[in-house]
Design an enzyme around this catalytic site. Structure first.
Site, short mmCIF file in Angstrom:
data_model
loop_
_atom_site.label_atom_id
_atom_site.label_comp_id
_atom_site.label_asym_id
_atom_site.label_seq_id
_atom_site.Cartn_x
_atom_site.Cartn_y
_atom_site.Cartn_z
N GLU A 1 14.89 5.09 60.38
CA GLU A 1 13.92 4.41 61.23
C GLU A 1 14.49 3.82 62.51
O GLU A 1 13.77 3.70 63.50
CB GLU A 1 13.24 3.30 60.41
CG GLU A 1 12.46 3.79 59.21
CD GLU A 1 11.21 4.55 59.59
OE1 GLU A 1 10.69 4.33 60.69
OE2 GLU A 1 10.75 5.39 58.78
N SER B 1 -17.92 -16.62 4.84
CA SER B 1 -16.95 -17.12 3.85
C SER B 1 -15.64 -17.58 4.45
O SER B 1 -14.76 -18.05 3.72
CB SER B 1 -16.67 -16.04 2.80
OG SER B 1 -17.84 -15.79 2.04
#
Length: 776
Positions: free
Chosen positions: A202, A478
């Site tokens: 770059e 239950s």
């Protein structure tokens, strides 16, 4: 004409000529006017540029010296603790290392590697930030036995460690409104090969220019003109950073001038390393659905599923390669194109002498090494995140998530979550294939810490919608029964063999309304031992026992265990589950029961650090011994018989030799299927039903327990150790609950409260004179 007139005329003409000459000499020439205009224009331009530079300088300083980014809040899982006696199996540790992205090798030589034999794991752990402080990279040897971890020793000096933590898993990041996602990496942690490759590709003159490189601009212009299109850019890294930080992608002369001016200011004000750090954390690296992936730290996780510091040279080269066009070089969609671009970057590294020819060949021949595309970089667990956000707001304040860079450490166990999700999907795919209305939810907690290890609120675990875990209210059936029995077992006159009536029963209230409960099979047995009534889930003995100890006392036991969100009406029907609750509420009270009566408020967040890694303090969650540990232990024992020979026997047959505890539950007309259970490591609460409260044709064992069973098949259980607390002894009773001596015929051994086992000598017969003499 007279002489004097001609003389006057000549004088007049000369005067006019002189006057014109003087006028010509006093009027400026064209060059002078141009020069005057230019220097004035230049002065204006300088003043304007100076003003613009001052303005831009302030903008840049504010961005660079303040908060460059609003960093997303990072959400971490729990940190797995390994110590002698830890209930962590060899299988579980290997699964954890797989999720964390560790590499299995023959001999670990680098951080992030491990080897494994049948009973040992040799691990080189990564460094990481722990709420208790930074943890260094460490090599350890972890040994296992049938109970879990047997020892943890440091590799450098063989020293035994009291406790050792793995790094937590980064689950997700809570994104700000701009949609940008990133993991900040400081300059010192950026690999040098990555930086070298970036500059070669770059901006080769990065360390020579002052923000703008005129030669690169001219060279790019000639190349582009020759090609007839844009094939090369002349922007420096600093210009790219200026554009990414402050400008748009608009193509205009004004924008380019602003970009160049800002690049010059940035280069003047900041060091090259600061510019590189900013660029490598800002650069756009791809798209993760709706999220933009920014910076090398997150890109490393996104593409490879591991930290930036562990990437190979080839992987670092790929990250530089993809900058040019993340969509064009998408490695999952265009692998050949991506690899070709990566190899070009590797060749540049070789030609510049940054890597050798051999290193180049090895790197170029290696595959891309991507993470599996079906393994997301962030975990989609909406129910858990909803609970985390709710808790953060309650304990730390509504504005916490607006702060940048906070780190939230949670209780989530990634292995438990994965197992819970698969269990729900698999079982619902089987029992719910003909009924799309059938839904499920599941909560898993850490038995000893009270942290929520896993949450699933929908048959499709990734669905972000109605949170059944916390918002739903259904009769728990239950599941209330263990709290009836636990209330009774706090009284020494009751023991696990106490005989209870199982006969037709009618209860009439003060208004003359009557209630006649029935057992599930609508039969009666006359009398049943307390423990058998429990593991067979008999209704009539349970109601008789609850009425004897007092319904209000049972309600108080539930409240002590943590049932705080909903009021329980103290009616006899509550003894059989006429109590509306959510899976989270069920998990809370069963967590207390499983932890020997110690109440710990369930939670998801352990610690929060700010962007400077300092702890953000808050009030501690309540924790107390809320229920008698003896009563809780005896109820646990009865629940182990549920799995061994009661309504949960199928679960016991699936895991023979492993002690588990559980309780099934079914509401009226089989509208709700429940199960709550635990092993040595986790407590779980599971619900299956319909959102419209329709009938399901399921009971607790066929619906919810099937999910728990599938969960344990994915995550092998650790058997309960069942260590009795102080006050519990080994007792012996007959089938009617009367205490007997150990060697008496018909003596049934069960744990008992110390005060409840007072057997008469000689199996209930008076001692003879010679027995008394011998002191029998």
């Amino acid at each position: 004409m007279r002489t004097e007139d001609r003389s006057a005329q000549r004088q007049s003409t000369k005067g006019k000529a002189k006057s014109k000459s003087r006028a010509r000499r006093s009027k400026p020439g064209i060059l002078w006017r141009i020069w005057s205009f230019l220097w004035k224009l230049a002065l204006i331009v300088v003043v304007l540029c100076g003003a613009a530079a001052i303005y831009l300088d302030q903008q840049i300083a504010q961005k660079f010296e303040g908060q460059k980014w609003h960093l997303p809040a990072q959400i971490y899982s729990r940190s797995m603790a390994l110590y002698p006696g830890a209930a962590v199996s060899h299988h579980q540790l290997l699964a954890e290392l797989r999720l964390l992205g560790y590499r299995k090798v023959a001999n670990p030589r680098e951080v992030g590697e491990f080897s494994a034999s049948a009973t040992k794991v040799d691990l080189w752990r990564r460094p990481f930030l722990h709420p208790l402080g930074s943890q260094e990279a460490t090599r350890v040897l972890i040994s296992f036995d049938e109970q879990g971890v047997s020892s943890v020793s440091r590799g450098s000096d063989k020293r035994e460690l009291a406790v050792f933590h793995l790094e937590p898993m980064l689950l997700d990041r809570i994104i700000a409104g701009d949609g940008e996602d990133r993991l900040f990496v400081p300059r010192k942690e950026l690999p040098q090969h990555l930086v070298d490759a970036l500059l070669l590709v770059e901006d080769r003159a990065f360390y020579e220019h002052h923000g703008v490189n005129p030669f690169a601009i001219i060279r790019a212009a000639f190349i582009n003109i020759s090609a007839g299109r844009t094939v090369q850019g002349g922007s420096t890294l600093t210009q790219q950073l200026a554009k990414n930080f402050f400008l748009t992608s608009e193509r205009s002369l004004e924008r380019k001038i602003r970009e160049a001016l800002m690049a010059i200011i940035i280069d003047f004000r900041y060091s090259k390393d600061e510019i590189l750090e900013a660029y490598l954390n800002e650069v756009y690296m791809g798209q993760d659905k709706a999220r933009g992936v920014h910076g090398m730290g997150l890109a490393s996780q996104f593409y490879f599923g591991r930290p930036l510091t562990e990437l190979t040279v080839a992987q670092q080269a790929f990250l530089v390669a993809v900058i040019k066009g993340p969509s064009y070089y998408n490695p999952w969609r265009y692998p050949d194109r991506a690899q070709e671009r990566r190899d070009l970057v590797l060749r540049l590294l070789m030609e510049s002498g940054k890597i050798s020819v051999d290193e180049f060949k090895i790197a170029a021949e290696s595959p891309l090494g991507l993470r599996p595309e079906n393994r997301p970089v962030h975990q989609k667990i909406p129910a858990f995140y909803a609970q985390v956000k709710k808790e953060l707001a309650l304990r730390w304040g509504d504005s916490l998530l607006n702060e940048s860079g906070i780190k939230v450490y949670t209780t989530l166990d990634p292995i438990a979550q994965e197992a819970a999700e698969k269990a729900v999907k698999d079982v619902m795919g089987r029992i719910g294939k003909d009924s799309k209305e059938l839904q499920a939810s599941m909560v898993v907690t850490d038995k000893y810490g009270g942290g929520i290890a896993a949450l699933v609120s929908d048959r499709n675990p990734g669905f972000d919608g109605y949170n059944r875990v916390t918002e739903m209210r259904r009769p728990i059936g239950s599941l209330v029964k263990p709290f009836v029995y636990m209330t009774a077992l706090e009284d020494p006159k009751y023991n696990l063999m106490t005989s209870l009536k199982d006969e037709p029963l009618t209860i009439t209230n003060k208004h003359g309304q009557s209630w006649s409960p029935l057992n599930y099979d609508k039969t009666f047995s006359g009398r049943q031992p307390l423990m058998r009534a429990m593991f067979k889930s008999l209704n009539i003995p349970t109601v008789n026992l609850g009425m004897a100890v007092g319904v209000e006392n049972v309600v108080q036991t539930m409240r002590d265990a943590g049932w705080r969100e909903e009021t329980i009406n103290p009616y006899p029907s509550m003894l059989l589950g006429a109590v509306d609750g959510s899976p989270m509420m069920v998990a809370q009270v069963y967590q207390t029961l499983a932890d020997n009566g110690r109440f710990r408020q369930l939670y998801t967040v352990t610690d929060v650090l700010d962007m400077n890694n300092e702890a953000i303090l808050t009030s501690r969650l309540p924790s107390e011994q809320a229920i008698d540990p003896v009563g809780a232990y005896l109820a646990q024992y009865a629940m182990t018989r549920v799995v061994a020979e009661g309504t949960g026997a199928r679960l016991g047959r699936t895991f023979p030799g492993i002690t588990l505890a559980g309780k099934t539950g079914t509401s009226n007309d089989s509208r709700d299927s429940w199960f709550a259970g635990f092993d040595e490591r986790n407590v779980a609460a599971v619900w299956v039903g319909r959102d419209d409260n329709g009938k399901t044709k399921l009971v607790g064992a066929s619906g919810a327990m099937a999910i728990y069973q599938a969960f344990l098949e994915q995550r092998p259980p650790v058997g309960l150790r069942m260590t009795p607390p102080d006050g519990v002894i080994q007792g012996y009773f007959n089938s009617q609950g009367s205490p007997l001596e150990r060697n008496c015929a018909g003596a049934i051994p069960v744990p008992a409260r110390a005060g409840s086992w007072n057997p008469e000598p000689n199996c209930g017969q008076p001692l003879s004179w010679w027995q008394q003499l011998l002191g029998n």
